[in-house]
Scaffold this active site. Structure first.
Site, short mmCIF file in Angstrom:
data_model
loop_
_atom_site.label_atom_id
_atom_site.label_comp_id
_atom_site.label_asym_id
_atom_site.label_seq_id
_atom_site.Cartn_x
_atom_site.Cartn_y
_atom_site.Cartn_z
N LEU A 126 4.31 -3.98 -3.80
CA LEU A 126 3.62 -4.17 -2.52
C LEU A 126 2.40 -5.05 -2.80
O LEU A 126 1.66 -4.79 -3.74
CB LEU A 126 3.14 -2.82 -1.96
N ASP A 127 2.21 -6.09 -2.00
CA ASP A 127 1.05 -6.94 -2.18
C ASP A 127 -0.23 -6.11 -2.09
O ASP A 127 -0.25 -5.05 -1.45
CB ASP A 127 1.02 -8.05 -1.13
N SER A 128 -1.30 -6.61 -2.70
CA SER A 128 -2.56 -5.85 -2.70
C SER A 128 -3.06 -5.57 -1.29
O SER A 128 -3.66 -4.52 -1.05
CB SER A 128 -3.62 -6.61 -3.51
N ASN A 129 -2.79 -6.47 -0.35
CA ASN A 129 -3.27 -6.28 1.02
C ASN A 129 -2.37 -5.35 1.84
O ASN A 129 -2.71 -4.99 2.96
CB ASN A 129 -3.38 -7.63 1.73
N ALA A 130 -1.22 -4.98 1.27
CA ALA A 130 -0.29 -4.09 1.97
C ALA A 130 -0.49 -2.65 1.52
O ALA A 130 -1.10 -2.38 0.49
CB ALA A 130 1.15 -4.52 1.70
#
Length: 242
Positions: free
Chosen positions: A69-73
Site C-alpha cells: 500500500l502506498d504511504s499515502n494509502a
C-alpha cells in the site's frame, strides 16, 4: 526468574507462528515501515532487548506482507509469518476492494494528494449521472497503464523513488486487470471518484478488503499488535519443509 521464563515462552511461540493475518496500515508510513514496526513491537513483547527488525537471521522471525500500500494509502495489509510467507503470492493475485476519494479541478504530478498541482480546471459542469455513466467504461477486463508514481520497481528501486531523485523513468506497458464492480458512493463536488472534462487527483485511498481479509473484521489496529491478538486472528497454514 518467572519473568525470563515467560519471555522465553513468548519468543518461542512467536517464532513458531505460521500463517496469515491482517493489520491496519494508517496513512504516512510505507508498508515496509509498518511491517518493521509490527516486528519490533512483537519482539519487544517477547523480551528481546533493543529489537532490530531488519536483523532477521539473529532473531529467526520470518515475516512479509502480501501487497504494498502506498504511504499515502491506508487499510488492510495482509501479513504472512513463518511458512505463511509462502502463501503471500495468493494475496497478490487475489481480489481487492478499495474506497477512493478524488478531488476535482486539480491534477497533480503524482496523481495523488502528495504531489504538486500541475493543472487546474472548472468542474461545476460535471454531474453525478455523467460520472456514473463514465464509470461503466472502467469495469470488466481492461488494460491499465501503471502510473509512474507507483510501487512498481526498476532495477530494484520503486519508480516513485527514482522520479523523486530526478531520474528519467519510462512508463510500464499496459497490463490486463479485472474490475468487478465500480460504483459512485458519494458525489459532493469537488470531492468524488472520477473526473469528467476536467482534472482530478486521488485525495484518499483505503483498501477495505484483500482476499478473505476485510478492514472491519480482520485488520488489527496498532493497540492490538500483540501475540495474544495475533494468535486469535491467525489463519494457520500446514508446516512445510524449509
Amino acid at each position: 526468574m518467572a519473568g525470563s521464563i515467560s519471555n522465553k515462552s513468548s519468543l518461542t511461540k512467536l517464532q513458531a507462528l505460521n500463517g496469515l493475518f491482517a493489520v491496519y496500515k494508517k496513512q504516512g508510513p510505507t508498508s515496509a515501515d509498518v511491517l518493521n514496526s509490527l516486528k519490533e513491537v512483537l519482539l519487544r513483547e517477547a523480551g528481546v532487548e533493543n529489537p532490530n527488525p531488519r536483523k532477521r537471521k539473529k532473531q529467526s522471525m520470518k515475516m512479509g506482507h502480501g501487497g504494498t500500500l502506498d504511504s499515502n494509502a491506508s487499510g488492510v495489509l495482509v501479513v504472512g509469518v513463518g511458512n505463511g510467507t509462502k502463501m503471500l503470492s495468493t494475496m497478490l493475485a487475489g481480489s481487492k476492494k478499495y474506497v477512493a476519494v478524488g478531488e476535482l479541478g486539480k491534477a497533480t504530478d503524482t496523481l495523488d494528494a502528495t504531489g504538486s498541482v500541475v493543472l487546474e480546471k472548472d468542474f461545476e459542469h460535471v454531474t453525478r449521472l455523467e460520472v456514473e455513466e463514465k464509470l461503466k467504461t472502467f469495469t470488466g477486463d481492461i488494460m491499465q497503464i501503471p502510473p509512474l508514481y507507483s510501487a512498481l520497481k526498476k532495477d530494484g528501486q520503486r519508480l516513485s523513488v527514482l522520479l523523486k531523485k530526478g531520474h528519467k523513468v519510462e512508463a510500464k506497458p499496459a497490463r490486463p486487470v479485472t474490475v468487478y464492480n465500480l460504483t459512485l458512493q458519494e458525489f459532493k463536488p469537488p470531492l468524488f471518484t472520477l473526473a469528467l472534462s476536467s482534472c482530478a487527483h486521488v485525495k484518499e485511498l483505503i483498501r477495505t478488503k484483500q482476499g478473505q481479509f476485510t478492514l472491519e473484521e480482520h485488520a488489527l489496529q496498532e493497540e492490538q499488535w500483540t501475540l495474544e491478538h495475533i494468535l486469535r486472528a491467525l489463519q494457520p497454514c500446514p508446516e512445510a519443509d524449509s
